[in-house]
Design a protein around this motif. Structure first.
Motif, PDB file in Angstrom:
ATOM      1  N   ALA A  58      43.794  41.885  40.701  1.00  0.00           N
ATOM      2  CA  ALA A  58      42.075  42.118  40.650  1.00  0.00           C
ATOM      3  C   ALA A  58      41.613  41.329  41.153  1.00  0.00           C
ATOM      4  CB  ALA A  58      42.008  40.979  39.345  1.00  0.00           C
ATOM      5  N   HIS A  59      42.044  40.318  41.800  1.00  0.00           N
ATOM      6  CA  HIS A  59      41.374  39.546  43.517  1.00  0.00           C
ATOM      7  C   HIS A  59      41.729  40.643  44.615  1.00  0.00           C
ATOM      8  CE1 HIS A  59      41.907  35.913  46.067  1.00  0.00           C
ATOM      9  NE2 HIS A  59      42.859  37.094  47.260  1.00  0.00           N
ATOM     10  N   GLU A  60      42.376  41.717  45.001  1.00  0.00           N
ATOM     11  CA  GLU A  60      42.693  42.172  45.498  1.00  0.00           C
ATOM     12  C   GLU A  60      41.556  43.452  45.420  1.00  0.00           C
ATOM     13  OE1 GLU A  60      43.736  42.114  48.747  1.00  0.00           O
ATOM     14  OE2 GLU A  60      44.533  40.150  48.464  1.00  0.00           O
ATOM     15  N   ILE A  61      42.269  43.471  44.487  1.00  0.00           N
ATOM     16  CA  ILE A  61      40.796  44.639  43.592  1.00  0.00           C
ATOM     17  C   ILE A  61      39.193  44.661  43.950  1.00  0.00           C
ATOM     18  CG2 ILE A  61      39.163  46.074  42.274  1.00  0.00           C
ATOM     19  CD1 ILE A  61      42.247  46.035  41.019  1.00  0.00           C
ATOM     20  N   GLY A  62      38.572  43.393  43.818  1.00  0.00           N
ATOM     21  CA  GLY A  62      37.449  42.856  44.212  1.00  0.00           C
ATOM     22  C   GLY A  62      37.251  43.092  46.174  1.00  0.00           C
ATOM     23  N   HIS A  63      38.436  42.441  46.959  1.00  0.00           N
ATOM     24  CA  HIS A  63      38.262  42.759  48.393  1.00  0.00           C
ATOM     25  C   HIS A  63      38.528  44.197  48.433  1.00  0.00           C
ATOM     26  CE1 HIS A  63      39.844  38.569  48.906  1.00  0.00           C
ATOM     27  NE2 HIS A  63      40.794  38.441  48.593  1.00  0.00           N
ATOM     28  N   MET A  64      39.447  44.921  48.255  1.00  0.00           N
ATOM     29  CA  MET A  64      39.051  46.647  48.537  1.00  0.00           C
ATOM     30  C   MET A  64      37.845  47.173  48.165  1.00  0.00           C
ATOM     31  SD  MET A  64      42.570  47.988  47.164  1.00  0.00           S
ATOM     32  CE  MET A  64      41.562  49.983  46.249  1.00  0.00           C
ATOM     33  N   LEU A 162      43.837  28.318  45.883  1.00  0.00           N
ATOM     34  CA  LEU A 162      44.576  28.479  47.114  1.00  0.00           C
ATOM     35  C   LEU A 162      44.602  28.880  47.373  1.00  0.00           C
ATOM     36  CD1 LEU A 162      47.951  27.289  47.039  1.00  0.00           C
ATOM     37  CD2 LEU A 162      47.784  29.786  46.878  1.00  0.00           C
ATOM     38  N   ASN A 163      43.447  30.318  47.285  1.00  0.00           N
ATOM     39  CA  ASN A 163      42.709  31.545  48.448  1.00  0.00           C
ATOM     40  C   ASN A 163      41.591  31.036  49.512  1.00  0.00           C
ATOM     41  OD1 ASN A 163      44.506  33.859  48.662  1.00  0.00           O
ATOM     42  ND2 ASN A 163      44.606  33.415  46.686  1.00  0.00           N
ATOM     43  N   LEU A 164      41.247  29.632  48.846  1.00  0.00           N
ATOM     44  CA  LEU A 164      40.221  28.912  49.399  1.00  0.00           C
ATOM     45  C   LEU A 164      40.493  28.273  50.385  1.00  0.00           C
ATOM     46  CD1 LEU A 164      37.547  28.450  46.757  1.00  0.00           C
ATOM     47  CD2 LEU A 164      37.593  30.475  49.037  1.00  0.00           C
ATOM     48  N   LEU A 170      44.469  33.507  54.641  1.00  0.00           N
ATOM     49  CA  LEU A 170      44.321  33.195  53.199  1.00  0.00           C
ATOM     50  C   LEU A 170      42.825  32.736  53.555  1.00  0.00           C
ATOM     51  CD1 LEU A 170      46.481  30.107  51.240  1.00  0.00           C
ATOM     52  CD2 LEU A 170      46.680  32.620  50.964  1.00  0.00           C
ATOM     53  N   ASP A 171      42.274  33.251  52.131  1.00  0.00           N
ATOM     54  CA  ASP A 171      40.770  34.007  52.516  1.00  0.00           C
ATOM     55  C   ASP A 171      40.369  33.027  53.262  1.00  0.00           C
ATOM     56  OD1 ASP A 171      41.221  36.403  51.264  1.00  0.00           O
ATOM     57  OD2 ASP A 171      40.685  35.613  49.188  1.00  0.00           O
ATOM     58  N   GLY A 172      40.242  32.151  52.784  1.00  0.00           N
ATOM     59  CA  GLY A 172      39.033  30.572  53.391  1.00  0.00           C
ATOM     60  C   GLY A 172      39.372  30.284  55.138  1.00  0.00           C
TER      61      GLY A 172
HETATM   62 ZN   LIG Z   1      42.451  37.192  49.108  1.00  0.00          ZN
END
Ligand SMILES: [Zn+2]
Length: 374
Positions: A58-64, A162-164, A170-172
């Motif tokens: 779900a996280h990756e679909i958001g980015h995509m 974690l990703n922040l 990582l995203d952050g």
């Molecule tokens: Zn991410």
């Protein structure tokens, strides 16, 4: 990255791959459950792994989706235990109109992933709170196969948190890098983000030794991911900044269309080249490979180079970048590109020679950088 992952399907026309490190997750879940209760609970353990996988997806679909709206074409998504990596189609990459637009786009894409997880967590918590009486959402441990609804909520919270972390890639860390890139060139921005990431990974690894083994694992994963990413950036900067005249072969053999195949083979024996430009006077008229010469001799006997050479080829000029030559070679499946100046052949670039010189150039840049750092 790509070689350590397996194809699992397609989603919105994008290839989805599972990174092999994801296999650590079921092992870890089975192991902790076994230690806690001396018996694994197969279906529930697997369901927990599935939940984490779904949250990462779900996280990756958001980015995509945000990336696609911003004009980037995603080619593949690789799912890791903690986050994912979206691979974009380089040949269709659109450059944003300004540096300001570029960094805003980066930040928007990076923040969407964690935001999706937070939204899921809040929605799931709300639903379970209402539907399941005594949902026990605040009981430790938060991630546990025996309480899957609670695990769903917290897996999303953990992933978002974690990703922040400001640990590139990582995203952050991507947000941080985009911030640096406003005032420095992209290579330097990446290097600074990577060194912060390395420091943070070290802290996590050491902290994990005194508290939770998971922290050490997270540290190790961040450390290696940051290194991978840094290498990719160095590679890209070599591709963009090096001109063909710096790497082309200037000492090479040519053939004439009037040469017989046996003569051509004789010449090929005395050269290290696999591919030859065919020249009439000073005009490029074709290209031919050692392989093709051999095949033609075997199939049709002796003949002329003219008859079997490849008349379709691309030429480049001295000032072209490696990236451009590379695209020409790979997109048309060519093995040689003649470099011309005023229609005169001045050098050749082959796939083999490109790979070789890129590795050397990346190494020499790294050496030079280490020197200037010390
Ligand atoms: Zn991410």
């Amino acid at each position: 990255m790509r070689s350590f992952s397996i194809h699992v399907g397609r989603l919105f026309g994008v290839e989805v791959r599972l990174h092999l490190t994801f296999l650590i997750l079921p092992l870890f879940v089975f192991w902790t459950e076994y230690n806690a209760r001396h018996m694994p609970n197969g279906p529930r353990d697997l369901a927990l792994v599935g939940i984490v996988l779904a949250c990462v997806a779900a996280h990756e679909i958001g980015h995509m989706l945000v990336a696609r709206r911003a004009g980037l074409i995603p080619k593949a998504v690789i799912l890791l235990p903690l986050s994912g990596v979206t691979v974009f189609d380089e040949s269709r990459l659109q450059k944003p109109e300004s540096a300001d637009a570029a960094w805003k786009r980066e930040v928007r894409i990076a923040l969407t992933g964690p935001l999706v997880n937070l939204a899921f967590a809040v929605a799931a918590a709300g639903i379970f709170y209402v539907v399941v009486s005594g949902a026990k959402l605040w009981e430790w441990p938060f991630l546990q196969p025996s309480n899957l609804p609670r695990s769903l909520v917290w897996a999303n919270v953990y992933l978002a948190g974690l990703n922040l972390l400001p640990a590139y890639p990582l995203d952050g860390g991507r947000v941080l890098r985009a911030f640096f890139a406003r005032t420095m060139d992209p290579g330097a921005a990446t290097r600074r983000a990577v060194s912060i990431s390395h420091a943070l990974a070290m802290v996590l690894m050491v902290a994990g030794l005194f508290s939770n083994a998971w922290l050490t694992m997270v540290g190790i994963i961040i450390f290696s991911a940051a290194q991978l990413e840094e290498r990719a950036v160095i590679f890209q900067s070599v591709l963009d900044n090096v001109r063909l005249e710096e790497v082309m072969l200037t000492d090479f053999a040519t053939l004439s269309p009037a040469d017989t195949l046996e003569d051509a083979l004789e010449k090929a024996v005395h050269s290290l080249q696999d591919d030859f430009p065919v020249v009439r006077g000073s005009d490029m008229v074709g290209v031919i490979s050692r392989q093709r010469i051999l095949e033609a001799l075997r199939m049709e006997g002796n003949g002329y180079v003219q008859a079997v050479m490849n008349k379709i080829f691309e030429v480049s000029v001295r000032q072209e970048s490696l990236a451009s030559a590379f695209r020409k070679l790979t997109s048309r499946n060519l093995s040689i590109i003649p470099v011309v100046e005023d229609q005169r052949l001045v050098g050749i670039v082959t796939l083999q020679n490109l790979m070789h010189s890129m590795a050397l150039l990346a190494e020499s840049r790294k050496l030079r950088r280490d020197e200037s750092n010390s």
